[in-house]
Design a protein around this motif. Structure first.
Motif, short mmCIF file in Angstrom:
data_model
loop_
_atom_site.label_atom_id
_atom_site.label_comp_id
_atom_site.label_asym_id
_atom_site.label_seq_id
_atom_site.Cartn_x
_atom_site.Cartn_y
_atom_site.Cartn_z
N PHE A 1 -19.45 -28.42 -73.40
CA PHE A 1 -19.65 -28.40 -71.88
C PHE A 1 -21.07 -27.80 -71.85
O PHE A 1 -21.61 -27.99 -70.69
N GLY A 2 -21.48 -26.97 -72.58
CA GLY A 2 -23.10 -26.50 -72.62
C GLY A 2 -23.20 -25.60 -71.38
O GLY A 2 -24.31 -25.75 -70.62
N PHE A 3 -22.18 -24.86 -71.15
CA PHE A 3 -22.26 -23.69 -69.88
C PHE A 3 -22.81 -22.34 -70.43
O PHE A 3 -23.55 -21.74 -69.71
N ASP A 4 -22.46 -22.06 -71.64
CA ASP A 4 -22.99 -20.66 -72.18
C ASP A 4 -24.63 -20.63 -72.24
O ASP A 4 -25.13 -21.64 -72.61
N PHE A 5 -24.99 -19.34 -72.16
CA PHE A 5 -26.52 -19.15 -72.76
C PHE A 5 -26.61 -17.63 -73.20
O PHE A 5 -25.70 -16.86 -73.05
N SER A 6 -27.57 -17.39 -74.17
CA SER A 6 -27.87 -16.32 -74.70
C SER A 6 -29.61 -16.01 -74.22
O SER A 6 -30.04 -16.92 -73.99
N PHE A 7 -29.83 -14.61 -74.51
CA PHE A 7 -31.05 -14.08 -73.68
C PHE A 7 -31.40 -12.91 -74.21
O PHE A 7 -30.65 -12.09 -74.87
N ALA A 8 -32.72 -12.58 -73.97
CA ALA A 8 -33.40 -11.49 -74.23
C ALA A 8 -33.82 -11.04 -72.88
O ALA A 8 -34.27 -11.61 -72.05
N VAL A 9 -33.88 -9.46 -72.69
CA VAL A 9 -34.63 -8.81 -71.38
C VAL A 9 -35.54 -7.96 -71.89
O VAL A 9 -35.30 -7.02 -72.79
N PHE A 10 -36.75 -8.21 -71.57
CA PHE A 10 -37.96 -7.36 -71.83
C PHE A 10 -38.58 -6.61 -70.59
O PHE A 10 -38.96 -7.45 -69.84
N ASP A 11 -38.25 -5.37 -70.53
CA ASP A 11 -38.98 -4.47 -69.29
C ASP A 11 -38.40 -5.31 -67.87
O ASP A 11 -39.11 -5.70 -67.03
N GLY A 12 -37.33 -5.94 -67.73
CA GLY A 12 -36.60 -6.44 -66.63
C GLY A 12 -36.96 -8.02 -66.59
O GLY A 12 -36.55 -8.51 -65.38
N THR A 13 -37.54 -8.64 -67.36
CA THR A 13 -37.90 -10.03 -67.40
C THR A 13 -36.59 -10.81 -68.30
O THR A 13 -36.56 -10.32 -69.47
N VAL A 14 -35.85 -11.89 -68.11
CA VAL A 14 -35.21 -12.58 -68.86
C VAL A 14 -35.74 -13.57 -69.47
O VAL A 14 -36.53 -14.29 -68.84
N ILE A 15 -35.52 -13.61 -70.89
CA ILE A 15 -36.02 -14.55 -71.68
C ILE A 15 -34.67 -15.47 -72.32
O ILE A 15 -34.23 -14.72 -73.07
N ILE A 16 -34.87 -16.50 -71.94
CA ILE A 16 -33.67 -17.53 -72.33
C ILE A 16 -33.89 -17.60 -73.74
O ILE A 16 -35.05 -18.21 -74.38
N LEU A 17 -32.87 -17.68 -74.65
CA LEU A 17 -33.00 -18.00 -76.21
C LEU A 17 -31.99 -19.19 -76.29
O LEU A 17 -32.35 -20.34 -76.00
N GLY A 18 -30.84 -19.11 -76.74
CA GLY A 18 -29.92 -20.37 -76.96
C GLY A 18 -29.49 -20.66 -75.78
O GLY A 18 -28.89 -19.85 -74.92
N ASP A 19 -29.39 -21.92 -75.27
CA ASP A 19 -29.02 -22.42 -73.99
C ASP A 19 -28.37 -23.84 -74.27
O ASP A 19 -28.47 -24.50 -75.24
N PRO A 20 -28.12 -24.52 -72.98
CA PRO A 20 -27.62 -26.00 -73.11
C PRO A 20 -28.65 -26.89 -73.87
O PRO A 20 -28.37 -28.02 -74.45
N ALA A 21 -29.93 -26.51 -73.89
CA ALA A 21 -30.79 -27.63 -74.30
C ALA A 21 -31.20 -27.27 -75.98
O ALA A 21 -32.02 -27.81 -76.53
N THR A 22 -30.61 -26.14 -76.37
CA THR A 22 -30.99 -25.85 -77.85
C THR A 22 -30.32 -26.73 -78.82
O THR A 22 -29.14 -27.13 -78.43
N ALA A 23 -30.93 -27.23 -79.80
CA ALA A 23 -30.57 -28.23 -80.83
C ALA A 23 -29.61 -27.30 -81.84
O ALA A 23 -29.91 -26.48 -82.22
N LEU A 24 -28.34 -27.68 -81.65
CA LEU A 24 -27.23 -27.16 -82.46
C LEU A 24 -26.98 -27.77 -83.94
O LEU A 24 -27.13 -29.10 -83.83
N VAL A 25 -26.38 -26.92 -84.87
CA VAL A 25 -25.92 -27.67 -85.94
C VAL A 25 -24.67 -27.11 -86.59
O VAL A 25 -24.28 -26.00 -85.78
#
Length: 298
Positions: free
Chosen positions: A93-117
């Protein structure tokens, strides 16, 4: 399972549902014993404005998730570095995502566009460990956080592994001083010399030689067994008038630890100064692969 990016402990957070679903019971995926929280609570935990997590790659409503946060001191120009691995059962479904937050700024890490194995964990797919670096813009106290959320549904599970979180002062290093290509033979039983280049901003005599590592492998030691000393010396290898520190490593140690393989294109040296500041530098290498018995490369 998924081994760590280095011989250190990993941090793991998941969006295990509360109380759980038939597809994803919390007793299987809730590794900490603490249930996921709703998106609004998670946003407040990270100090984010309301509705921030709804502004995600697939523009789906964020339902629940979890996270961790840590404050730290850093100087302008320091580098924040970490390795992350996004694991998920939600690849269809590709709905979930993971992220980092640096000083209030969200940085997307793994998301629906991430190549997975395919993953060897209890989750189906993963991104594999990937490195993230950013330069700290200002001197002072900063906040770094990591999280993972369900969006669009609360059925399928995802998780985020974080490893090797470090803040370091970047330095210049030179592998095999005097060599431009830096060839390294994997069959060698010799040593690899690596220079930390000194300059106006770095007095190499302030480096604690006992903390020097190359890809996590300790510097070679010499002297009596009861009182060995790091195999380092001071020299001006690039003839710029500033002393440099040259550290020696056993090539076999690097190969045995898989820190040096046929696929290696660069090596990273880390160390601490006498005041506790972490330094790190990377230089390229050209690996000379092992030969098979038939004379061909592996």
């Amino acid at each position: 399972g998924t081994p760590p990016a280095a011989p250190r402990s990993q941090a793991l957070t998941s969006n295990a549902p509360s109380p759980g679903t038939i597809i994803a019971p919390p007793d299987r995926f809730n590794f900490s014993g603490t249930n996921a929280v709703d998106a609004e609570t998670l946003e407040a935990f990270f100090g984010l404005p309301f509705d921030t997590l709804n502004d995600n790659p697939n523009q789906q409503t964020a339902f629940e998730g979890s996270g961790i946060v840590q404050s730290f001191m850093a100087r302008a120009g320091d580098v924040l570095s970490f390795f992350w691995n996004y694991l998920t059962d939600d690849a269809v479904f590709g709905f979930d995502f993971s992220f980092a937050v640096f000083d209030g700024t969200v940085i997307i890490l793994g998301d629906p566009a991430t190549a997975l194995v395919p993953s060897d964990t209890i989750l189906r797919d993963e991104s594999g460990f990937r490195r993230f670096d950013m330069v700290i813009p200002t001197t002072g106290v900063h906040l770094i956080g990591f999280g993972v959320v369900d969006t669009g549904d609360t059925q399928s599970l995802s998780a985020l592994l974080i490893d090797r979180v470090v803040v370091f002062r970047p330095v210049r290093i030179d592998i095999k001083p005097g060599s431009a290509a830096n060839p390294v033979n994997l069959k060698s039983h010799g040593h690899l010399r690596v220079a930390v280049l000194g300059g106006p901003a770095l007095n190499v005599r302030r480096i604690d030689a006992t903390t020097i590592t190359l890809e996590g492998i300790a510097v070679d030691f010499r002297g009596p067994r009861k009182a060995p000393r790091p195999k380092v010396s001071i020299d001006d290898v690039n003839r710029d008038g500033h002393p440099d520190l040259v550290a020696v490593f056993e090539i076999e140690d690097l190969v045995d630890a898989d820190a040096l393989t046929d696929a290696t294109t660069g090596l990273t040296l880390g160390a601490s100064l006498t005041d506790g500041t972490t330094i790190q530098g990377t230089d390229s290498v050209r690996v000379i692969p092992r030969k098979r018995h038939d004379g061909h490369d592996d």
